[in-house]
Design a protein around this motif. Structure first.
Motif, mmCIF file in Angstrom:
data_model
loop_
_atom_site.group_PDB
_atom_site.id
_atom_site.type_symbol
_atom_site.label_atom_id
_atom_site.label_comp_id
_atom_site.label_asym_id
_atom_site.label_seq_id
_atom_site.Cartn_x
_atom_site.Cartn_y
_atom_site.Cartn_z
ATOM 1 N N ALA A 96 14.870 -3.669 2.620
ATOM 2 C CA ALA A 96 15.263 -2.253 2.610
ATOM 3 C C ALA A 96 14.410 -1.480 1.603
ATOM 4 N N ALA A 97 13.279 -2.083 1.243
ATOM 5 C CA ALA A 97 12.479 -1.566 0.123
ATOM 6 C C ALA A 97 11.541 -0.439 0.540
ATOM 7 N N GLY A 98 11.868 0.769 0.123
ATOM 8 C CA GLY A 98 10.981 1.906 0.394
ATOM 9 C C GLY A 98 9.613 1.708 -0.239
ATOM 10 N N THR A 99 9.555 1.094 -1.414
ATOM 11 C CA THR A 99 8.254 0.902 -2.063
ATOM 12 C C THR A 99 7.380 -0.021 -1.230
ATOM 13 N N VAL A 100 7.958 -1.097 -0.686
ATOM 14 C CA VAL A 100 7.130 -2.014 0.109
ATOM 15 C C VAL A 100 6.768 -1.359 1.437
ATOM 16 N N ALA A 101 7.731 -0.679 2.035
ATOM 17 C CA ALA A 101 7.488 -0.030 3.334
ATOM 18 C C ALA A 101 6.389 1.019 3.245
ATOM 19 N N ARG A 102 6.283 1.675 2.081
ATOM 20 C CA ARG A 102 5.281 2.739 1.939
ATOM 21 C C ARG A 102 4.011 2.268 1.231
ATOM 22 N N PHE A 103 4.086 1.175 0.440
ATOM 23 C CA PHE A 103 2.883 0.763 -0.299
ATOM 24 C C PHE A 103 2.064 -0.281 0.468
ATOM 25 N N LEU A 104 2.673 -0.941 1.434
ATOM 26 C CA LEU A 104 1.969 -2.039 2.117
ATOM 27 C C LEU A 104 1.055 -1.558 3.251
ATOM 28 N N PRO A 105 1.483 -0.590 4.076
ATOM 29 C CA PRO A 105 0.658 -0.236 5.247
ATOM 30 C C PRO A 105 -0.785 0.137 4.907
ATOM 31 N N GLY A 106 -0.983 0.878 3.823
ATOM 32 C CA GLY A 106 -2.343 1.272 3.451
ATOM 33 C C GLY A 106 -3.183 0.050 3.099
ATOM 34 N N ALA A 107 -2.553 -0.889 2.377
ATOM 35 C CA ALA A 107 -3.282 -2.097 1.968
ATOM 36 C C ALA A 107 -3.655 -2.937 3.187
ATOM 37 N N LEU A 108 -2.836 -2.871 4.234
ATOM 38 C CA LEU A 108 -3.165 -3.571 5.487
ATOM 39 C C LEU A 108 -4.264 -2.815 6.233
ATOM 40 N N ALA A 109 -4.170 -1.505 6.247
ATOM 41 C CA ALA A 109 -5.100 -0.693 7.052
ATOM 42 C C ALA A 109 -6.534 -0.775 6.540
ATOM 43 N N VAL A 110 -6.708 -1.042 5.243
ATOM 44 C CA VAL A 110 -8.082 -1.122 4.715
ATOM 45 C C VAL A 110 -8.741 -2.469 5.035
ATOM 46 N N GLN A 111 -7.953 -3.390 5.593
ATOM 47 C CA GLN A 111 -8.532 -4.697 5.956
ATOM 48 C C GLN A 111 -9.534 -4.493 7.092
ATOM 49 N N PRO A 112 -10.656 -5.220 7.093
ATOM 50 C CA PRO A 112 -11.636 -5.061 8.176
ATOM 51 C C PRO A 112 -11.090 -5.469 9.543
ATOM 52 N N ALA A 113 -10.148 -6.378 9.542
ATOM 53 C CA ALA A 113 -9.543 -6.812 10.812
ATOM 54 C C ALA A 113 -8.165 -7.388 10.506
ATOM 55 N N GLY A 114 -7.338 -7.499 11.553
ATOM 56 C CA GLY A 114 -6.012 -8.089 11.358
ATOM 57 C C GLY A 114 -4.987 -7.305 12.140
ATOM 58 N N ALA A 115 -3.898 -8.012 12.470
ATOM 59 C CA ALA A 115 -2.818 -7.334 13.208
ATOM 60 C C ALA A 115 -1.500 -7.880 12.693
ATOM 61 N N TRP A 116 -0.627 -7.008 12.273
ATOM 62 C CA TRP A 116 0.647 -7.422 11.700
ATOM 63 C C TRP A 116 1.785 -6.629 12.323
ATOM 64 N N LYS A 117 2.931 -7.280 12.506
ATOM 65 C CA LYS A 117 4.152 -6.590 12.889
ATOM 66 C C LYS A 117 4.972 -6.428 11.605
ATOM 67 N N ILE A 118 5.331 -5.185 11.319
ATOM 68 C CA ILE A 118 6.112 -4.913 10.105
ATOM 69 C C ILE A 118 7.538 -4.600 10.513
ATOM 70 N N THR A 119 8.483 -5.352 9.936
ATOM 71 C CA THR A 119 9.895 -5.106 10.249
ATOM 72 C C THR A 119 10.651 -4.910 8.934
ATOM 73 N N GLY A 120 11.906 -4.454 9.064
ATOM 74 C CA GLY A 120 12.706 -4.213 7.861
ATOM 75 C C GLY A 120 14.152 -3.972 8.239
ATOM 76 N N SER A 121 14.935 -3.509 7.299
ATOM 77 C CA SER A 121 16.375 -3.349 7.541
ATOM 78 C C SER A 121 16.649 -2.135 8.436
ATOM 79 N N ALA A 122 17.821 -2.111 9.001
ATOM 80 C CA ALA A 122 18.217 -0.978 9.860
ATOM 81 C C ALA A 122 18.205 0.327 9.054
#
Ligand SMILES: O=C(O)C1=C[C@@H](OP(=O)(O)O)[C@@H](O)[C@H](O)C1
Ligand SMILES: C=C(OP(=O)(O)O)C(=O)O
Length: 457
Positions: A113-139
């Motif tokens: 349920a972590a807003g910090t992880v939900a908002r701080f992680l996507p950018g760090a993933l997007a700068v990767q040269p390649a990769g595909a991730w499914k991000i899930t979290g609490s309702a």
């Protein structure tokens, strides 16, 4: 209250949580004043910033004084699933940074349920040269805003597919590196969008400028981000009176760092001094230099008649005989403390109005409607407004309260039991998001604590 009507997302409870099996906690007020000298664990906000930046950094980082709670657990779990080596030893974590790259370029990441992880992680993933991730979290997290950030990342080259219309989670993120240039983000919804993009920006292909529309809510959290980035070797440049942040290309360098205690958590214990006319001293706090915005609660405690001593490395609050009300507080800059002040206001000598907090309707719950609903159960008269509420002080009628699966609701509402008996809080384990042992700490301060399991025994 029937427990079955109480929302609880046990899935987001981590192995660091407590009391997931508890349906209710009944609280007895302590004898007299709360007098204590205590320490508080590390800042949730600083912990998750340091972890993600250290994971991106070149070399090894040693982070001391981390918070051990659900939010930090899911952060560590996600980074581990990205192939980053983290060694957790009590409240110390050693991180082998990936030099801007995550070794595992695919999989599913759960952010709780972590807003910090939900908002701080996507950018760090997007700068990767390649990769595909499914991000899930609490309702609850899926109901919180994320699209301004994800839209910005898509505009800069990420491929993002939402799984459910109108829901922030889950989504699939395919990384192809991130373009630099100008990105416009709103400031009125969450400061975390800005922090999240800034953290990743040094790894964009070109320098990236974040232009912020309107005034940033809880602006100090952005300052905390920029400070943490600089501490790891990348210095952003703030221009246009804080409405634009220019982040140069660069690389974080691993380092050792000791984190401050969590000021948001301190506020509940300082509030106990205010409510009981007692004295609570919290050590390890540098009030003059911290960027954590919730330090601003101290000013409101002084307004209410408390004596606040800001020492070199401690803050002590001494409560008054009677709490003074009769003021309006704009909570835009420290809105996590809206609920704490609303509870203090119950026992003031005149009404208190809280404004400037419309965005907390999109926090772990709709915090304005939730606090109004729960104070209503105590027969407290409140005026709900789009951006806040007015509390009319009176003696509360004991009741069992629902924290709406929100740690700050549970922690704030529990404070009422410092003044009257008969308060129970359903789903008490939700405090594990940022303070798993909150009820144990209240017990150490003299409160009677009686748990019931979900089955009612
Ligand atoms: O960046 C951070 O660490 C935080 C930012 C704030 O969120 P919003 O800016 O979404 O209010 C705050 O409520 C949260 O507790 C922590
Ligand atoms: C809103 C909060 O947390 P987050 O946004 O980090 O989930 C909070 O801790 O009150």
């Amino acid at each position: 209250m029937e427990n079955k009507h109480v929302e609880r997302d046990l899935e987001s409870r981590s192995p660091w949580s407590l009391h997931g099996d508890k349906g209710k906690v009944s609280l007895q007020s302590p004898e007299g004043k709360v007098e204590a000298v205590l320490t508080v664990s590390g800042s949730k906000s600083l912990t998750n910033r340091a972890l993600i930046i250290a994971a991106l950094a070149e070399g090894t980082s040693v982070i001391e004084g981390i918070l051990r709670s659900d939010d930090s657990f899911w952060c560590i779990d996600a980074l581990t699933r990205l192939g980053i080596k983290l060694e957790v030893d009590g409240n110390k974590v050693t991180v082998e940074g990936g030099g801007g790259l995550f070794p595992l370029v695919g999989g599913e990441l759960y952010v709780g349920a972590a807003g910090t992880v939900a908002r701080f992680l996507p950018g760090a993933l997007a700068v990767q040269p390649a990769g595909a991730w499914k991000i899930t979290g609490s309702a609850a997290l899926a109901r919180r805003p994320l699209s301004p950030l994800l839209d910005a990342l898509s505009d800069r080259g990420a491929e993002i597919q939402m799984e459910k219309e109108g829901s922030s989670l889950p989504y699939l993120l395919k990384a192809r590196g991130l373009q630099g240039g100008n990105v416009i983000l709103p400031g009125d919804t969450s400061s975390q969008f800005i922090s999240g993009l800034a953290i990743a920006a040094p790894y964009a292909r070109e320098p990236l400028t974040i232009a912020i529309k309107d005034e940033v809510v809880q602006q100090q959290y952005v300052e905390m981000t920029l400070d943490m980035m600089a501490a790891f070797g990348v210095v952003p440049h703030v221009t246009n009176g804080g409405q634009a942040i220019v982040i140069p290309n660069g690389a974080y360098r691993g380092r050792s760092i000791v984190l401050e205690p969590d000021i948001s958590a301190c506020c509940y214990f300082w509030a106990l001094a205010a409510l009981t006319g007692g004295t609570v001293k919290i050590e390890g706090i540098h009030a003059a230099s911290t960027r954590q915005p919730d330090i601003e609660l101290l000013g409101y405690l002084e307004l209410m008649g408390c004596m606040v001593t800001r020492g070199e490395d401690f803050v002590e609050v001494q409560g008054p005989e009677v709490l003074r009300g009769g003021f309006t507080a704009n909570m835009k800059s420290c809105s996590d403390q809206t609920l704490t002040l609303a509870v203090l206001a119950i026992f003031a000598d005149a009404p208190v109005s809280l404004t400037g907090a419309a965005h907390i309707r999109k926090h772990e719950c709709d915090r304005i409607s939730a606090i109004c609903e729960e104070l209503g159960k105590l027969s407290i008269t409140v005026d709900e407004k789009p951006d806040g509420l007015t509390v009319y002080p009176e003696t509360p009628v004991p009741a069992t309260l629902d924290p709406h699966d929100d740690h700050r609701m549970a922690m704030a509402l529990s404070l009422i039991s410092s003044r009257i008996d008969g308060i129970s809080i359903a789903n008490p384990g939700c405090v594990s998001k940022t303070l798993p042992d909150y009820y144990e700490r209240l017990q150490q301060l003299g409160f009677g604590i009686t748990f019931e399991t979900w089955g009612g025994c």
